[in-house]
Scaffold this motif. Structure first.
Motif, PDB file in Angstrom:
ATOM      1  N   SER A  28       0.800  -1.228   0.000  1.00  0.00           N
ATOM      2  CA  SER A  28       0.000   0.000   0.000  1.00  0.00           C
ATOM      3  C   SER A  28       0.835   1.283   0.000  1.00  0.00           C
ATOM      4  CB  SER A  28      -0.930   0.003   1.206  1.00  0.00           C
ATOM      5  OG  SER A  28      -0.164   0.020   2.394  1.00  0.00           O
ATOM      6  N   GLN A  29       2.141   1.165   0.099  1.00  0.00           N
ATOM      7  CA  GLN A  29       2.975   2.354   0.271  1.00  0.00           C
ATOM      8  C   GLN A  29       3.555   2.920  -1.016  1.00  0.00           C
ATOM      9  OE1 GLN A  29       5.845   1.477   3.319  1.00  0.00           O
ATOM     10  NE2 GLN A  29       4.300   1.549   4.917  1.00  0.00           N
ATOM     11  N   CYS A  30       3.207   2.336  -2.157  1.00  0.00           N
ATOM     12  CA  CYS A  30       3.793   2.834  -3.401  1.00  0.00           C
ATOM     13  C   CYS A  30       2.871   2.508  -4.582  1.00  0.00           C
ATOM     14  CB  CYS A  30       5.173   2.224  -3.637  1.00  0.00           C
ATOM     15  SG  CYS A  30       5.150   0.441  -3.822  1.00  0.00           S
ATOM     16  N   ILE A  31       3.258   3.018  -5.722  1.00  0.00           N
ATOM     17  CA  ILE A  31       2.621   2.628  -6.977  1.00  0.00           C
ATOM     18  C   ILE A  31       3.554   1.622  -7.628  1.00  0.00           C
ATOM     19  CG2 ILE A  31       1.897   3.384  -9.272  1.00  0.00           C
ATOM     20  CD1 ILE A  31       1.176   6.090  -8.015  1.00  0.00           C
ATOM     21  N   TRP A  32       3.016   0.498  -8.007  1.00  0.00           N
ATOM     22  CA  TRP A  32       3.799  -0.593  -8.578  1.00  0.00           C
ATOM     23  C   TRP A  32       3.838  -0.453 -10.090  1.00  0.00           C
ATOM     24  CZ3 TRP A  32       6.214  -4.027  -5.325  1.00  0.00           C
ATOM     25  CH2 TRP A  32       5.867  -3.902  -3.975  1.00  0.00           C
ATOM     26  N   LEU A  33       5.039  -0.385 -10.643  1.00  0.00           N
ATOM     27  CA  LEU A  33       5.241  -0.312 -12.080  1.00  0.00           C
ATOM     28  C   LEU A  33       5.722  -1.688 -12.520  1.00  0.00           C
ATOM     29  CD1 LEU A  33       7.081   3.122 -12.236  1.00  0.00           C
ATOM     30  CD2 LEU A  33       4.627   2.660 -12.457  1.00  0.00           C
ATOM     31  N   ASN A  38       6.599 -11.709 -21.931  1.00  0.00           N
ATOM     32  CA  ASN A  38       5.932 -11.939 -23.219  1.00  0.00           C
ATOM     33  C   ASN A  38       4.656 -12.733 -22.956  1.00  0.00           C
ATOM     34  OD1 ASN A  38       7.943 -10.669 -24.669  1.00  0.00           O
ATOM     35  ND2 ASN A  38       9.143 -12.532 -24.872  1.00  0.00           N
ATOM     36  N   ASP A  39       3.735 -12.093 -22.315  1.00  0.00           N
ATOM     37  CA  ASP A  39       2.523 -12.768 -21.871  1.00  0.00           C
ATOM     38  C   ASP A  39       1.334 -11.834 -22.047  1.00  0.00           C
ATOM     39  OD1 ASP A  39       0.502 -14.125 -20.526  1.00  0.00           O
ATOM     40  OD2 ASP A  39       1.795 -14.701 -18.867  1.00  0.00           O
ATOM     41  N   ALA A  40       0.385 -12.268 -22.824  1.00  0.00           N
ATOM     42  CA  ALA A  40      -0.809 -11.445 -23.061  1.00  0.00           C
ATOM     43  C   ALA A  40      -1.666 -11.333 -21.807  1.00  0.00           C
ATOM     44  CB  ALA A  40      -1.614 -12.043 -24.207  1.00  0.00           C
ATOM     45  N   LYS A  41      -1.388 -12.129 -20.799  1.00  0.00           N
ATOM     46  CA  LYS A  41      -2.204 -12.149 -19.584  1.00  0.00           C
ATOM     47  C   LYS A  41      -1.666 -11.236 -18.481  1.00  0.00           C
ATOM     48  CE  LYS A  41      -3.356 -16.941 -20.501  1.00  0.00           C
ATOM     49  NZ  LYS A  41      -3.238 -18.306 -20.027  1.00  0.00           N
ATOM     50  N   THR A  42      -0.755 -10.353 -18.809  1.00  0.00           N
ATOM     51  CA  THR A  42      -0.133  -9.500 -17.792  1.00  0.00           C
ATOM     52  C   THR A  42      -1.171  -8.727 -16.988  1.00  0.00           C
ATOM     53  OG1 THR A  42       1.909  -9.288 -19.059  1.00  0.00           O
ATOM     54  CG2 THR A  42       1.478  -7.595 -17.404  1.00  0.00           C
ATOM     55  N   LEU A  60      -4.273  -1.793  -3.886  1.00  0.00           N
ATOM     56  CA  LEU A  60      -3.018  -1.863  -4.624  1.00  0.00           C
ATOM     57  C   LEU A  60      -3.089  -0.946  -5.829  1.00  0.00           C
ATOM     58  CD1 LEU A  60      -0.318  -3.451  -4.723  1.00  0.00           C
ATOM     59  CD2 LEU A  60      -1.459  -5.036  -6.260  1.00  0.00           C
ATOM     60  N   ARG A  61      -2.112  -0.049  -5.943  1.00  0.00           N
ATOM     61  CA  ARG A  61      -2.040   0.848  -7.104  1.00  0.00           C
ATOM     62  C   ARG A  61      -0.920   0.331  -8.002  1.00  0.00           C
ATOM     63  NH1 ARG A  61      -0.744   6.130  -4.315  1.00  0.00           N
ATOM     64  NH2 ARG A  61       0.372   4.660  -3.020  1.00  0.00           N
ATOM     65  N   TRP A  62      -1.280   0.038  -9.248  1.00  0.00           N
ATOM     66  CA  TRP A  62      -0.305  -0.544 -10.159  1.00  0.00           C
ATOM     67  C   TRP A  62      -0.592  -0.122 -11.594  1.00  0.00           C
ATOM     68  CZ3 TRP A  62      -2.276  -3.654 -14.015  1.00  0.00           C
ATOM     69  CH2 TRP A  62      -3.581  -4.116 -13.815  1.00  0.00           C
ATOM     70  N   GLN A  63       0.444  -0.244 -12.415  1.00  0.00           N
ATOM     71  CA  GLN A  63       0.255  -0.075 -13.850  1.00  0.00           C
ATOM     72  C   GLN A  63       1.320  -0.906 -14.557  1.00  0.00           C
ATOM     73  OE1 GLN A  63       0.925   4.291 -13.962  1.00  0.00           O
ATOM     74  NE2 GLN A  63       2.342   3.852 -15.619  1.00  0.00           N
ATOM     75  N   VAL A  64       0.964  -1.398 -15.719  1.00  0.00           N
ATOM     76  CA  VAL A  64       1.890  -2.173 -16.527  1.00  0.00           C
ATOM     77  C   VAL A  64       2.679  -1.197 -17.393  1.00  0.00           C
ATOM     78  CG1 VAL A  64       2.104  -3.933 -18.332  1.00  0.00           C
ATOM     79  CG2 VAL A  64       0.378  -4.192 -16.529  1.00  0.00           C
TER      80      VAL A  64
END
Length: 115
Positions: A28-33, A38-42, A60-64
């Motif tokens: 919860s303490q960060c944004i996950w990058l 090589n996976d279409a299911k990311t 959870l804050r995240w982005q691919v």
């Protein structure tokens, strides 16, 4: 207090986040990058991780990351080190030097570029 933290992480490691010690606190303490494989299911995998942490009341804050895919992994670098293969096509010379000087991955001799 006014700092926004980001954690750059590979998909494989991100997928294990719910099982880390103190994962609820760390997550919860960060944004996950997230660096994809090589996976279409990311995105699906990341959503699953977020749902799993939501059961612990963690948002959870995240982005691919949008990035070119390269066929090099830390597992491949370790394998090359352990079998004495040259790293010159996998990592920059400075990284190769660091791996050698720190005796990482129980490496044997790592050949210099051009050998």
């Amino acid at each position: 207090p006014n700092t926004q933290w980001y954690w750059l992480i590979g998909l494989d490691a991100f997928q294990s986040l719910p099982h880390w010690r103190e994962s609820a606190t760390v997550a919860s303490q960060c944004i996950w990058l997230v660096a994809p494989r090589n996976d279409a299911k990311t995105h699906t995998i990341c959503q699953h991780v977020a749902r799993e942490l939501a059961t612990q009341h963690v948002t959870l804050r995240w982005q691919v990351l949008e990035m070119p895919q390269i066929p090099i992994s830390s597992s491949l670098v370790r394998e090359y080190c352990q079998t004495g293969r040259s790293l010159h096509t996998l990592v920059p010379e400075t990284v190769q030097h660091y791996i050698t000087s720190q005796n990482l991955y129980a490496s044997r001799k790592i050949f210099q570029a051009g050998e």
